[in-house]
Design a protein around this motif. Structure first.
Motif, PDB file in Angstrom:
ATOM      1  N   PRO A 101       0.803  -1.232   0.000  1.00 45.61           N
ATOM      2  CA  PRO A 101       0.000   0.000   0.000  1.00 45.61           C
ATOM      3  C   PRO A 101       0.832   1.278   0.000  1.00 45.61           C
ATOM      4  O   PRO A 101       0.377   2.316  -0.466  1.00 45.61           O
ATOM      5  CB  PRO A 101      -0.817  -0.123   1.303  1.00 45.61           C
ATOM      6  CG  PRO A 101      -0.877  -1.572   1.578  1.00 45.61           C
ATOM      7  CD  PRO A 101       0.437  -2.123   1.125  1.00 45.61           C
ATOM      8  N   ILE A 104       2.660   1.071  -3.874  1.00 42.27           N
ATOM      9  CA  ILE A 104       1.791   1.162  -5.050  1.00 42.27           C
ATOM     10  C   ILE A 104       1.431   2.622  -5.309  1.00 42.27           C
ATOM     11  O   ILE A 104       1.080   3.355  -4.381  1.00 42.27           O
ATOM     12  CB  ILE A 104       0.509   0.332  -4.843  1.00 42.27           C
ATOM     13  CG1 ILE A 104       0.852  -1.150  -4.753  1.00 42.27           C
ATOM     14  CG2 ILE A 104      -0.490   0.565  -5.961  1.00 42.27           C
ATOM     15  CD1 ILE A 104      -0.334  -2.037  -4.437  1.00 42.27           C
ATOM     16  N   TRP A 106      -0.480   5.973  -5.863  1.00 40.85           N
ATOM     17  CA  TRP A 106      -1.798   6.345  -5.337  1.00 40.85           C
ATOM     18  C   TRP A 106      -2.849   6.429  -6.437  1.00 40.85           C
ATOM     19  O   TRP A 106      -4.037   6.288  -6.172  1.00 40.85           O
ATOM     20  CB  TRP A 106      -1.689   7.662  -4.574  1.00 40.85           C
ATOM     21  CG  TRP A 106      -1.091   7.467  -3.218  1.00 40.85           C
ATOM     22  CD1 TRP A 106      -0.974   6.289  -2.535  1.00 40.85           C
ATOM     23  CD2 TRP A 106      -0.518   8.474  -2.388  1.00 40.85           C
ATOM     24  NE1 TRP A 106      -0.371   6.492  -1.324  1.00 40.85           N
ATOM     25  CE2 TRP A 106      -0.075   7.827  -1.197  1.00 40.85           C
ATOM     26  CE3 TRP A 106      -0.331   9.849  -2.516  1.00 40.85           C
ATOM     27  CZ2 TRP A 106       0.532   8.521  -0.150  1.00 40.85           C
ATOM     28  CZ3 TRP A 106       0.270  10.535  -1.473  1.00 40.85           C
ATOM     29  CH2 TRP A 106       0.696   9.882  -0.303  1.00 40.85           C
ATOM     30  N   THR A 109      -4.207   3.015  -6.549  1.00 41.85           N
ATOM     31  CA  THR A 109      -4.980   2.785  -5.324  1.00 41.85           C
ATOM     32  C   THR A 109      -6.304   3.533  -5.364  1.00 41.85           C
ATOM     33  O   THR A 109      -7.355   2.988  -4.983  1.00 41.85           O
ATOM     34  CB  THR A 109      -4.169   3.224  -4.097  1.00 41.85           C
ATOM     35  OG1 THR A 109      -2.915   2.533  -4.077  1.00 41.85           O
ATOM     36  CG2 THR A 109      -4.926   2.921  -2.816  1.00 41.85           C
ATOM     37  N   ALA A 112      -8.691   1.803  -7.761  1.00 40.45           N
ATOM     38  CA  ALA A 112      -9.181   0.553  -7.172  1.00 40.45           C
ATOM     39  C   ALA A 112     -10.222   0.834  -6.092  1.00 40.45           C
ATOM     40  O   ALA A 112     -11.252   0.139  -6.009  1.00 40.45           O
ATOM     41  CB  ALA A 112      -8.011  -0.236  -6.593  1.00 40.45           C
ATOM     42  N   MET A 113      -9.974   1.854  -5.258  1.00 42.52           N
ATOM     43  CA  MET A 113     -10.940   2.194  -4.211  1.00 42.52           C
ATOM     44  C   MET A 113     -12.256   2.672  -4.805  1.00 42.52           C
ATOM     45  O   MET A 113     -13.347   2.305  -4.331  1.00 42.52           O
ATOM     46  CB  MET A 113     -10.366   3.277  -3.292  1.00 42.52           C
ATOM     47  CG  MET A 113      -9.338   2.778  -2.313  1.00 42.52           C
ATOM     48  SD  MET A 113      -8.845   4.085  -1.157  1.00 42.52           S
ATOM     49  CE  MET A 113      -7.735   3.156  -0.088  1.00 42.52           C
ATOM     50  N   GLY A 132     -10.927   5.577   2.907  1.00 39.54           N
ATOM     51  CA  GLY A 132      -9.741   5.584   2.064  1.00 39.54           C
ATOM     52  C   GLY A 132      -8.518   6.144   2.767  1.00 39.54           C
ATOM     53  O   GLY A 132      -7.424   5.574   2.686  1.00 39.54           O
ATOM     54  N   LEU A 136      -5.061   4.143   3.948  1.00 38.38           N
ATOM     55  CA  LEU A 136      -3.729   4.562   3.509  1.00 38.38           C
ATOM     56  C   LEU A 136      -2.797   4.826   4.682  1.00 38.38           C
ATOM     57  O   LEU A 136      -1.594   4.574   4.594  1.00 38.38           O
ATOM     58  CB  LEU A 136      -3.834   5.824   2.659  1.00 38.38           C
ATOM     59  CG  LEU A 136      -4.244   5.678   1.200  1.00 38.38           C
ATOM     60  CD1 LEU A 136      -4.289   7.046   0.542  1.00 38.38           C
ATOM     61  CD2 LEU A 136      -3.280   4.780   0.454  1.00 38.38           C
ATOM     62  N   ILE A 200      -6.469  10.199  -3.789  1.00 33.03           N
ATOM     63  CA  ILE A 200      -7.598   9.466  -3.220  1.00 33.03           C
ATOM     64  C   ILE A 200      -8.787  10.397  -3.032  1.00 33.03           C
ATOM     65  O   ILE A 200      -9.934  10.034  -3.319  1.00 33.03           O
ATOM     66  CB  ILE A 200      -7.205   8.811  -1.892  1.00 33.03           C
ATOM     67  CG1 ILE A 200      -5.984   7.910  -2.067  1.00 33.03           C
ATOM     68  CG2 ILE A 200      -8.373   8.021  -1.311  1.00 33.03           C
ATOM     69  CD1 ILE A 200      -6.194   6.777  -3.035  1.00 33.03           C
TER      70      ILE A 200
END
Length: 259
Positions: A101, A104, A106, A109, A112-113, A132, A136, A200
Motif C-alpha cells: 500500500p 503502489i 496512489w 490505489t 481501485a478504491m 480511504g 492509507l 484518493i
C-alpha cells in the motif's frame, strides 16, 4: 572535504525551502500576478477570509485528517502490538503486506478504491474519504509504532507480570508510556498523510464535499490567485507549530527514566 558535506547539505536545504518561502512571500504581495517590485499587503488574507469555498474545503481537510489520525493510530497501534508481541501463523506475510500500500502508486490505489466502493455500494462522500484515508494511513502507523516496539525490551512486561501484574495492566503501565513518542509520531504522520492526500480525495470526493488539495487543484485550473498562497501559508505554519511542539515535549527516541 570536510566543508563539502555542510555545503552540500545547505544547497539541498536551499533547493527544498526556497519554493516554499517564495510561495509564502507572494501571499503578502499586493500584485495578483506576483509582479515585482514587492509591495507588502494583507489583502489576500482578507480575501481568504471571505472565500467560503476555500475555507470550507480547508475545514473539511482538517476534520478528515483529525479523524483519520485517531482511527488509524488506534487500529495501527493494535496491529503493531499483535505483530510485535505475538507469534502466530501468517505473521511474516502480514508484515510483508504492509509494504505494497505504501509502494503502489496512489493513482492505482484511488482507482481501485473508487471501483470497489461503487461495487460494494459505499459510493463517494465523506464516509468514503475517511475509509480511504484511514486505509492509507494504517501501514505508516504500523511501521512507525513497530519501530518503537523494537526499542522497548519485552522483558519489562514479563518482569511486571512476575510481580503480579496482568498482561493488560503491564502493557498500559509499562509499555505504553515508553511507546508514547512513537504513537504520537505515528498520529502526526497519519494526520499529514491525510491532510496532503490529493489522488484518493480526487476520486472519492463529491462536488458538494471536497478537500483542500482538490479545491486548490480546481482553483488553479480556473485561475491561480494569491488566496491559495495565503491558506497554504496558514496550514504550513500550523503544521510546523505542531511538529515543534511534538519535538519539544515528546522527545522521540528518549525512553530513559528521567525522574
Amino acid at each position: 572535504m570536510k566543508t563539502l558535506g555542510p555545503i552540500y547539505l545547505i544547497a539541498i536545504l536551499i533547493f527544498l525551502y526556497t519554493p516554499i518561502l517564495v510561495m509564502m512571500a507572494m501571499g503578502f504581495n499586493a500584485s495578483p500576478l506576483y509582479e515585482l517590485p514587492f509591495h507588502f499587503s494583507l489583502q489576500w488574507y482578507d480575501a481568504l477570509w471571505d472565500n467560503s469555498i476555500l475555507l470550507t474545503a480547508g475545514l473539511n481537510s482538517l476534520v478528515i485528517a483529525s479523524i483519520t489520525a485517531v482511527l488509524a493510530t488506534a487500529l495501527g497501534t493494535m496491529a503493531s502490538v499483535a505483530l510485535s508481541r505475538r507469534t502466530f501463523r501468517g505473521r511474516s506475510l502480514l508484515q510483508l503486506m504492509l509494504l505494497p500500500p505504501i509502494a503502489i502508486p496512489w493513482l492505482i490505489t484511488g482507482t481501485a478504491m473508487l471501483i470497489f466502493f461503487y461495487w460494494t455500494g459505499i459510493g463517494r462522500g465523506m464516509h468514503a474519504l475517511l475509509i480511504g484515508h484511514v486505509a492509507l494511513a494504517i501501514p505508516y502507523v504500523v511501521l512507525v509504532v513497530g519501530t518503537g516496539f523494537k526499542t522497548i525490551r519485552a522483558d519489562l512486561e514479563e518482569a511486571a507480570m512476575s510481580l503480579g501484574s496482568t498482561p493488560v495492566h503491564a502493557f498500559f503501565s509499562v509499555t505504553l508510556p515508553l511507546l508514547y513518542p512513537s504513537i504520537l509520531g505515528a498520529a502526526l504522520f497519519a494526520f499529514a498523510v491525510s491532510l496532503d492526500q490529493f489522488v484518493i480525495s480526487y476520486f472519492l470526493a463529491t462536488p458538494g464535499y471536497t478537500t483542500l488539495p482538490v479545491q486548490i487543484y480546481s482553483s488553479i485550473r480556473k485561475g491561480f490567485t494569491p488566496e491559495i498562497n495565503a491558506i497554504s501559508t496558514v496550514l504550513l505554519l500550523g503544521s510546523m507549530t505542531i511538529i515543534l511542539i511534538f519535538a519539544r515535549f515528546a522527545k522521540p527516541g528518549d525512553t530513559s527514566d528521567k525522574r
